[in-house]
Design a protein around this motif. Sequence first.
Motif, short mmCIF file in Angstrom:
data_model
loop_
_atom_site.label_atom_id
_atom_site.label_comp_id
_atom_site.label_asym_id
_atom_site.label_seq_id
_atom_site.Cartn_x
_atom_site.Cartn_y
_atom_site.Cartn_z
N HIS A 1 -13.88 17.67 -4.53
CA HIS A 1 -12.74 17.07 -3.83
C HIS A 1 -12.25 15.82 -4.55
N VAL B 1 -14.54 15.41 4.19
CA VAL B 1 -15.52 16.17 3.40
C VAL B 1 -16.83 16.28 4.18
N THR C 1 -6.74 20.13 5.07
CA THR C 1 -7.38 18.83 4.94
C THR C 1 -8.65 18.94 4.10
N CYS C 2 -9.34 17.82 3.99
CA CYS C 2 -10.50 17.71 3.12
C CYS C 2 -11.61 18.70 3.48
N ASP D 1 -11.87 21.92 1.38
CA ASP D 1 -12.51 21.87 0.07
C ASP D 1 -14.03 21.94 0.18
#
Length: 354
Positions: free
Chosen positions: A179, A186, A216-217, A220
């Motif tokens: 990321h 995350v 969004t994060c 990932d």
Amino acid sequence: MIKRVCIFGGCLLLIIFIYAGAAVGSGPSPAMKLAQDAIGRAFAESGSPKGDGNLLVLTNAGYGQLGPQTTEAFLDIAERATGCSVGRRSLLAVHSSIDEPLWFSVYRRDTGKMVYARWTGQGFAQQVVDCSPEKILTPEGWRAAAAGPLGANIFSVVSITLTWAVDPPWPLLLAALFHDHFCPGVNSGYMFAEYLREKMPLREGEQYVFVTAPGTCAADALQMVFNATAGKSSGYAMHIAPDTAARYAKNNVRPTTVAMRVNRGADLCDGVVLGFDGEKAYGDVGMKPQDLSPPGGRNNPLFFIARVKASRELARLPRAQTIGYVVELNKFTGKASLADKIAAGDPFAQAVNQ
């Protein structure tokens, strides 16, 4: 016949010597030689013993370039110079665009000293930073560090460096490297992954399919952990307006991801809508959700500082506790084609209405 064998053998030896000489004489390119010298200077500046357990080399080598030259060779150069390695989790490659210049940092966990260097096109600009949390995680410390060559890369380098220092789980660290920074999104994606592995593990013939909305994060992190990519029809990110997502919230927890187990052979799909209880998670690490939205947004260093603090502290928590921040908002079942339908519109409406 003997003469022919001798002539052939002599030619073969000559070819070997020519190629061996070329290999010995080739060495690194001039630009890579500058990179080699730069990592040597940075390591000497750190004052650390070679291979010390407190040492971290962070770099975009393998992705970033030295002009037109690729930089995968720098990973070997950095290992020889510092004693750090991937196997010891002390030499980490951060995903970046191949158009980004090569950069690296050498960090000492015990002192907080970090030496950062970045390719300028002519050489390496170097900067020494006090990256101890009590110094860098202040508006003054953040602005001072960002004023040098570290610049716009500060969030990526500092968030990964300081969270690495608290020994996060390896898959979580991999997700952040992919990321290109640590942030609570995350962390939450990794929590979703651990939750699914425990509560909804894959069975024979199944694969996970994820639809994250908005993109969004967390998406990932799920991609990295499960190799769930759009190219393999297993990882999707979609736009959804905040007010639309809010319709499906429960107890102030908004949906983040639709996670599905799909068995195309058996024509089955079962899934769950997952949300992240940020209020509970941030409260457990001494923060509030509002801390992540300071006045001025991204122009305020506290925007990034809050994210570094939250990610670092969440990464310290035991797995059983972090799984508790995952909220199931809805469960559903259907045919395998349902996964494609959910990935083609408002995913939460499709999932809720099953």
